[in-house]
Motif scaffolding. Structure first.
Motif, PDB file in Angstrom:
ATOM      1  N   LYS A 148       1.033  -1.095   0.037  1.00  0.00           N
ATOM      2  CA  LYS A 148      -0.100  -0.031  -0.040  1.00  0.00           C
ATOM      3  C   LYS A 148       0.953   1.165  -0.009  1.00  0.00           C
ATOM      4  N   THR A 165      -5.230  -6.670  10.957  1.00  0.00           N
ATOM      5  CA  THR A 165      -5.600  -5.362  10.424  1.00  0.00           C
ATOM      6  C   THR A 165      -5.104  -3.943  11.199  1.00  0.00           C
ATOM      7  N   ASN A 191      -1.728   0.410   6.817  1.00  0.00           N
ATOM      8  CA  ASN A 191      -1.593  -0.976   7.197  1.00  0.00           C
ATOM      9  C   ASN A 191      -0.669  -1.506   6.317  1.00  0.00           C
ATOM     10  N   LEU A 220     -10.335   5.507   2.958  1.00  0.00           N
ATOM     11  CA  LEU A 220      -9.656   4.300   2.713  1.00  0.00           C
ATOM     12  C   LEU A 220      -9.395   4.426   1.021  1.00  0.00           C
ATOM     13  N   ARG A 260      -2.260 -14.307   4.980  1.00  0.00           N
ATOM     14  CA  ARG A 260      -2.928 -13.530   6.055  1.00  0.00           C
ATOM     15  C   ARG A 260      -2.079 -13.519   7.426  1.00  0.00           C
ATOM     16  N   VAL A 291      -4.131   1.562  11.778  1.00  0.00           N
ATOM     17  CA  VAL A 291      -5.222   0.393  11.341  1.00  0.00           C
ATOM     18  C   VAL A 291      -5.463   0.983   9.746  1.00  0.00           C
ATOM     19  N   GLY A 292      -5.572   2.203   9.360  1.00  0.00           N
ATOM     20  CA  GLY A 292      -5.965   2.659   8.077  1.00  0.00           C
ATOM     21  C   GLY A 292      -4.683   2.628   7.270  1.00  0.00           C
ATOM     22  N   HIS A 330     -16.765  -2.632   1.438  1.00  0.00           N
ATOM     23  CA  HIS A 330     -16.796  -1.820   2.524  1.00  0.00           C
ATOM     24  C   HIS A 330     -17.212  -0.365   2.357  1.00  0.00           C
ATOM     25  N   TYR A 333     -12.648  -2.022  -2.948  1.00  0.00           N
ATOM     26  CA  TYR A 333     -13.096  -2.047  -1.488  1.00  0.00           C
ATOM     27  C   TYR A 333     -14.814  -1.923  -1.569  1.00  0.00           C
ATOM     28  N   PHE A 347     -15.177   4.612   7.222  1.00  0.00           N
ATOM     29  CA  PHE A 347     -13.893   4.888   6.897  1.00  0.00           C
ATOM     30  C   PHE A 347     -13.717   4.756   5.280  1.00  0.00           C
ATOM     31  N   ARG A 404       2.687  -6.160   9.215  1.00  0.00           N
ATOM     32  CA  ARG A 404       1.715  -4.966   9.847  1.00  0.00           C
ATOM     33  C   ARG A 404       2.491  -4.568  11.226  1.00  0.00           C
TER      34      ARG A 404
HETATM   35  P1  DAT Z   1      -7.903  -6.523   5.966  1.00  0.00           P
HETATM   36  O1  DAT Z   1      -6.994  -5.318   5.153  1.00  0.00           O
HETATM   37  O2  DAT Z   1      -7.320  -6.815   7.024  1.00  0.00           O
HETATM   38  O3  DAT Z   1      -8.423  -7.698   5.249  1.00  0.00           O
HETATM   39  P2  DAT Z   1     -10.234  -5.281   6.225  1.00  0.00           P
HETATM   40  O4  DAT Z   1     -10.932  -6.084   5.071  1.00  0.00           O
HETATM   41  O5  DAT Z   1     -11.491  -5.447   7.500  1.00  0.00           O
HETATM   42  O6  DAT Z   1      -8.900  -5.660   6.734  1.00  0.00           O
HETATM   43  O7  DAT Z   1     -10.390  -3.762   5.957  1.00  0.00           O
HETATM   44  C1  DAT Z   1     -10.121  -3.314   4.981  1.00  0.00           C
HETATM   45  C2  DAT Z   1      -9.088  -2.153   4.878  1.00  0.00           C
HETATM   46  O8  DAT Z   1      -9.873  -0.929   5.459  1.00  0.00           O
HETATM   47  C3  DAT Z   1      -7.915  -2.351   5.960  1.00  0.00           C
HETATM   48  O9  DAT Z   1      -6.803  -2.864   5.618  1.00  0.00           O
HETATM   49  C4  DAT Z   1      -7.540  -0.684   6.481  1.00  0.00           C
HETATM   50  C5  DAT Z   1      -9.252  -0.253   6.506  1.00  0.00           C
HETATM   51  N1  DAT Z   1      -9.842  -0.280   7.723  1.00  0.00           N
HETATM   52  C6  DAT Z   1     -10.334  -1.389   8.220  1.00  0.00           C
HETATM   53  N2  DAT Z   1     -10.982  -1.037   9.428  1.00  0.00           N
HETATM   54  C7  DAT Z   1     -10.634   0.185   9.642  1.00  0.00           C
HETATM   55  C8  DAT Z   1     -10.978   1.326  10.725  1.00  0.00           C
HETATM   56  N3  DAT Z   1     -11.551   0.883  11.950  1.00  0.00           N
HETATM   57  N4  DAT Z   1     -10.609   2.594  10.616  1.00  0.00           N
HETATM   58  C9  DAT Z   1      -9.702   2.798   9.434  1.00  0.00           C
HETATM   59  N5  DAT Z   1      -9.465   2.112   8.504  1.00  0.00           N
HETATM   60  C10 DAT Z   1      -9.941   0.766   8.544  1.00  0.00           C
END
Ligand code: DAT
Ligand code: MG
Length: 140
Positions: A11, A93, A114, A63, A87, A111-112, A54, A51, A59, A104
């Motif tokens: 990323k 995450t 990452n 994102l 994974r 968390v954002g 989501h 994405y 977020f 990570r």
């Molecule tokens: P992962 O990337 O571990 O599969 P995810 O699919 O739940 O995690 O989320 C996708 C991405 O979205 C993650 O890598 C970063 C962002 N994200 C997830 N939860 C978040 C949060 N609580 N605040 C900010 N960004 C977030």
């Protein structure tokens, strides 16, 4: 189990800090093979499609903005049990919850921001690989 393929993204927070090689070293040390790789700048449309699952999350806008803020490196990784293995190598995450030695834990800023993406299942891996690579770009 047969060889499996997963989709990975290094990323913007990682490419900006010149960590592509450092991330790839962790990937390769884990026994995963990089069978396709390219550095791209994602378009807003590509990031929103990628994405889409989501899109209702609070977020989502942040994102998408992050994913297009700098180049990313998209990859296909191959190995035994590659999806679950990657994974594990990525870590949780939220880097605050990631295990020692994971990508990570070592590199993520938050968390954002990452550092890496990895597919979460065989179905999503197939869709994600097809979004960014044609078959002849993957050399196993
Ligand atoms: P992962 O990337 O571990 O599969 P995810 O699919 O739940 O995690 O989320 C996708 C991405 O979205 C993650 O890598 C970063 C962002 N994200 C997830 N939860 C978040 C949060 N609580 N605040 C900010 N960004 C977030
Ligand atoms: Mg996910």
């Amino acid at each position: 189990m047969a060889l499996e393929r997963t989709f990975s993204i290094i990323k913007p927070d990682a490419t900006e800090r010149n960590l592509t090689g450092a991330v790839n070293a962790v990937i390769e040390a884990a026994g995963l093979r990089i069978v396709a790789q390219k550095r791209i700048r994602m378009t807003r449309q590509q990031a929103e499609t990628f994405y889409a699952v989501h899109k209702e999350r609070p977020f989502f806008g942040e994102l998408v903005d992050f994913m297009i803020s700098a180049p990313v490196v998209v990859q296909v990784l191959e190995g035994e049990n590659a999806i679950a293995k990657y994974r594990e190598v990525m870590g949780a995450t939220n880097p605050a919850n990631a295990a020692e030695g994971t990508i990570r834990k070592q590199f993520a800023k938050s968390v954002g921001e990452n550092s890496v993406h990895g597919s979460d299942a065989a179905e999503t891996a197939a869709v994600e690989i097809a979004q960014f690579f044609s078959g002849n770009e993957i050399v196993g």
